[in-house]
Motif scaffolding. Structure first.
Motif, PDB file in Angstrom:
ATOM      1  N   TRP A 147      -8.561   5.205 -18.552  1.00  0.00           N
ATOM      2  CA  TRP A 147      -7.830   6.580 -18.886  1.00  0.00           C
ATOM      3  C   TRP A 147      -8.618   7.191 -19.817  1.00  0.00           C
ATOM      4  CZ3 TRP A 147      -3.512   9.140 -17.438  1.00  0.00           C
ATOM      5  CH2 TRP A 147      -2.777   9.007 -16.527  1.00  0.00           C
ATOM      6  N   ASP A 149       0.822   3.668 -22.597  1.00  0.00           N
ATOM      7  CA  ASP A 149       1.616   3.951 -23.596  1.00  0.00           C
ATOM      8  C   ASP A 149       1.111   4.835 -24.536  1.00  0.00           C
ATOM      9  OD1 ASP A 149       3.806   2.516 -22.615  1.00  0.00           O
ATOM     10  OD2 ASP A 149       3.364   0.591 -23.709  1.00  0.00           O
ATOM     11  N   GLN A 174       6.311   8.537  -9.984  1.00  0.00           N
ATOM     12  CA  GLN A 174       5.926   8.252 -11.024  1.00  0.00           C
ATOM     13  C   GLN A 174       4.515   7.664 -11.333  1.00  0.00           C
ATOM     14  OE1 GLN A 174       9.097   5.432 -12.432  1.00  0.00           O
ATOM     15  NE2 GLN A 174       7.897   4.702 -13.992  1.00  0.00           N
ATOM     16  N   VAL A 218       1.745   5.452 -13.573  1.00  0.00           N
ATOM     17  CA  VAL A 218       1.482   4.349 -14.451  1.00  0.00           C
ATOM     18  C   VAL A 218       0.601   5.027 -15.514  1.00  0.00           C
ATOM     19  CG1 VAL A 218       0.832   1.945 -15.108  1.00  0.00           C
ATOM     20  CG2 VAL A 218       2.262   2.858 -12.875  1.00  0.00           C
ATOM     21  N   VAL A 219       1.039   5.284 -16.807  1.00  0.00           N
ATOM     22  CA  VAL A 219       0.090   6.036 -17.874  1.00  0.00           C
ATOM     23  C   VAL A 219       0.239   4.859 -18.980  1.00  0.00           C
ATOM     24  CG1 VAL A 219      -0.041   7.907 -19.265  1.00  0.00           C
ATOM     25  CG2 VAL A 219       0.643   8.166 -16.948  1.00  0.00           C
ATOM     26  N   GLY A 250       9.814   8.129 -19.454  1.00  0.00           N
ATOM     27  CA  GLY A 250       8.680   7.749 -20.394  1.00  0.00           C
ATOM     28  C   GLY A 250       7.512   7.632 -19.903  1.00  0.00           C
ATOM     29  N   THR A 251       7.222   8.611 -18.955  1.00  0.00           N
ATOM     30  CA  THR A 251       5.807   8.621 -18.059  1.00  0.00           C
ATOM     31  C   THR A 251       5.824   9.909 -17.512  1.00  0.00           C
ATOM     32  OG1 THR A 251       4.150   7.420 -17.149  1.00  0.00           O
ATOM     33  CG2 THR A 251       6.392   7.448 -15.976  1.00  0.00           C
ATOM     34  N   PHE A 252       4.418  10.097 -16.722  1.00  0.00           N
ATOM     35  CA  PHE A 252       4.185  11.154 -16.005  1.00  0.00           C
ATOM     36  C   PHE A 252       4.697  11.083 -14.645  1.00  0.00           C
ATOM     37  CE2 PHE A 252       1.068  11.782 -19.297  1.00  0.00           C
ATOM     38  CZ  PHE A 252       1.066  13.103 -19.416  1.00  0.00           C
ATOM     39  N   ILE A 271       0.974   8.756 -23.929  1.00  0.00           N
ATOM     40  CA  ILE A 271       2.190   9.450 -23.945  1.00  0.00           C
ATOM     41  C   ILE A 271       2.555   9.341 -25.509  1.00  0.00           C
ATOM     42  CG2 ILE A 271       4.483   9.406 -23.409  1.00  0.00           C
ATOM     43  CD1 ILE A 271       3.707   8.627 -20.384  1.00  0.00           C
ATOM     44  N   ASN A 272       2.504   8.203 -26.070  1.00  0.00           N
ATOM     45  CA  ASN A 272       3.088   7.951 -27.482  1.00  0.00           C
ATOM     46  C   ASN A 272       2.530   8.438 -28.453  1.00  0.00           C
ATOM     47  OD1 ASN A 272       5.538   6.677 -25.904  1.00  0.00           O
ATOM     48  ND2 ASN A 272       4.581   4.701 -26.434  1.00  0.00           N
ATOM     49  N   VAL A 327       5.681  15.546 -17.962  1.00  0.00           N
ATOM     50  CA  VAL A 327       6.346  14.147 -18.627  1.00  0.00           C
ATOM     51  C   VAL A 327       7.654  14.085 -18.213  1.00  0.00           C
ATOM     52  CG1 VAL A 327       6.829  13.030 -20.502  1.00  0.00           C
ATOM     53  CG2 VAL A 327       4.515  14.062 -20.555  1.00  0.00           C
TER      54      VAL A 327
END
Length: 179
Positions: free
Chosen positions: A76, A29, A24, A26-27, A15-17, A32-33, A10
């Protein structure tokens, strides 16, 4: 176990992996959150997990979703983040792993709370998984463990010295063992 996935960390500012090459990803939200995949230790030091995005044994083809520009949440759902280290901690692996266990337990509790307010995810297990570690006492024990992983379609095993400091590469203290 050595996972056949995509190694990622991370990146808190983004704010992403990101991959090892700092690309970078695209994960979603929620991934992660909902689990808060980075922490601050009591000294205020930022701790970012080192781990592997993984879709399960013999499922590397599903990992293409990780490189998509606009993946759906559902794409995902089968992906898990297997965490195995805290590189920023300046202590032995066994101490880092003890801390990692505490944070992963906390994230799994966060996930349960997240599921309560997000019914879409009620049947989805927590995307953060602690990579199990096994203390090896003998070559025979290692070979038995290794053969079990391989016979169940795993890729191989990683051997870490329990008192080693973190190194971001293979070394005498971190070895890959696979066919």
């Amino acid at each position: 176990e050595k996972y056949d996935g995509i190694r990622a960390r991370v990146h808190p500012e983004l704010g992403t992996f990101v991959t090892r090459q700092n690309k970078q990803l695209v994960v979603p939200d929620w991934f992660i959150n909902a689990t808060k995949t980075y922490k601050y230790n009591p000294d205020g030091e930022l701790l970012c997990f080192d781990g592997e995005l993984f879709a399960g044994r013999d499922n590397f083809q599903k990992m293409g979703v990780v490189r998509r520009k606009n993946p759906s949440d559902e794409d995902w759902f089968p992906i898990k983040y297997y965490v195995y280290d805290f590189p920023e901690m300046k202590c032995s692996f066994d101490k880092r792993y003890s801390t990692l266990k505490i944070f992963v337990d906390e994230m799994q509790q966060n996930w349960i709370e997240f599921q309560k307010t997000n019914p879409k995810f009620k049947d989805i297990s927590c995307p953060i998984v602690l990579c199990e570690q096994h203390k090896i006492e003998s070559i025979e024990q290692m070979n038995k463990f290794y053969k079990n992983i391989i016979s169940n379609e795993g890729e191989g095993i990683m051997l870490k010295h329990p008192t080693a400091l973190y190194e971001g590469k293979r070394s005498n203290y971190l070895l890959k063992f696979k066919p």
